[in-house]
Write a protein that holds these residues in place. Sequence first.
Motif, PDB file in Angstrom:
ATOM      1  N   GLN A   1      -4.807  -7.807   1.459  1.00  0.00           N
ATOM      2  CA  GLN A   1      -4.696  -6.471   2.047  1.00  0.00           C
ATOM      3  C   GLN A   1      -3.300  -5.928   1.770  1.00  0.00           C
ATOM      4  N   SER A   2      -3.235  -4.928   0.911  1.00  0.00           N
ATOM      5  CA  SER A   2      -1.932  -4.416   0.492  1.00  0.00           C
ATOM      6  C   SER A   2      -1.182  -3.729   1.629  1.00  0.00           C
ATOM      7  N   CYS A   3      -1.885  -3.276   2.656  1.00  0.00           N
ATOM      8  CA  CYS A   3      -1.207  -2.613   3.769  1.00  0.00           C
ATOM      9  C   CYS A   3      -0.488  -3.602   4.679  1.00  0.00           C
TER      10      CYS A   3
ATOM     11  N   ALA B   1       0.832  -1.213   0.000  1.00  0.00           N
ATOM     12  CA  ALA B   1       0.000   0.000   0.000  1.00  0.00           C
ATOM     13  C   ALA B   1       0.862   1.257   0.000  1.00  0.00           C
TER      14      ALA B   1
ATOM     15  N   ALA C   1      -8.924   3.765  -2.053  1.00  0.00           N
ATOM     16  CA  ALA C   1      -7.481   3.816  -1.836  1.00  0.00           C
ATOM     17  C   ALA C   1      -7.187   3.331  -0.425  1.00  0.00           C
ATOM     18  N   PRO C   2      -5.932   3.015  -0.124  1.00  0.00           N
ATOM     19  CA  PRO C   2      -5.588   2.644   1.250  1.00  0.00           C
ATOM     20  C   PRO C   2      -6.014   3.751   2.208  1.00  0.00           C
TER      21      PRO C   2
ATOM     22  N   GLU D   1      -9.966  -1.291   2.694  1.00  0.00           N
ATOM     23  CA  GLU D   1     -10.076  -0.450   1.501  1.00  0.00           C
ATOM     24  C   GLU D   1      -8.934  -0.706   0.520  1.00  0.00           C
ATOM     25  N   CYS D   2      -7.916  -1.433   0.938  1.00  0.00           N
ATOM     26  CA  CYS D   2      -6.707  -1.601   0.126  1.00  0.00           C
ATOM     27  C   CYS D   2      -6.621  -2.969  -0.549  1.00  0.00           C
TER      28      CYS D   2
ATOM     29  N   SER E   1      -5.547  -4.258  -9.659  1.00  0.00           N
ATOM     30  CA  SER E   1      -6.657  -3.649  -8.923  1.00  0.00           C
ATOM     31  C   SER E   1      -7.866  -4.574  -8.981  1.00  0.00           C
TER      32      SER E   1
ATOM     33  N   LEU F   1      -4.124   1.839   6.743  1.00  0.00           N
ATOM     34  CA  LEU F   1      -2.760   1.328   6.634  1.00  0.00           C
ATOM     35  C   LEU F   1      -2.349   0.427   7.792  1.00  0.00           C
TER      36      LEU F   1
END
Length: 100
Positions: free
Chosen positions: A74-76, A30, A52-53, A62-63, A88, A56
Motif C-alpha cells: 500500500q503506497s499510502c 502515494a 490511483a490512490p 487502490e494504491c 505499477s 490515502l
Amino acid sequence: MLRRLREVTDPVTFSFDGCPVTAERGDTLAAALLAGGIDTIRHSVVGDQPRAPYCLMGVCFECLVTVDGVQNRQSCLMEVRDGMVVASQRGGRQVLQGNR
C-alpha cells in the motif's frame, strides 16, 4: 493535477516503472507519485481499469504497487526511500509455484 505547496527541500529519488521521481523525504509513496504527476499506479483485477490512490489512509487498497520486488504494498502507508524501485501492478498478484 496535484502540485506541492512548497519546494522540495530534502529530496530523495526513486523510480516508478523505470522513470525517476523526486520526492520530499518523509512523503508517503502515494503522495510522492501524485505530486510527481503520476495519476495511474495500477490496473484493476476485474476489467483492467486504471486506479490511483483514493483514501490515502490504508482503507481502500487502490494504491497497491510493487516495491523492491514485493507485490501488493500500500503506497499510502509507505514512506519514500532513496533508491526505492516501484512498479505499477496489473491485475492480481502473481503466485510463485514452489516444489511440492
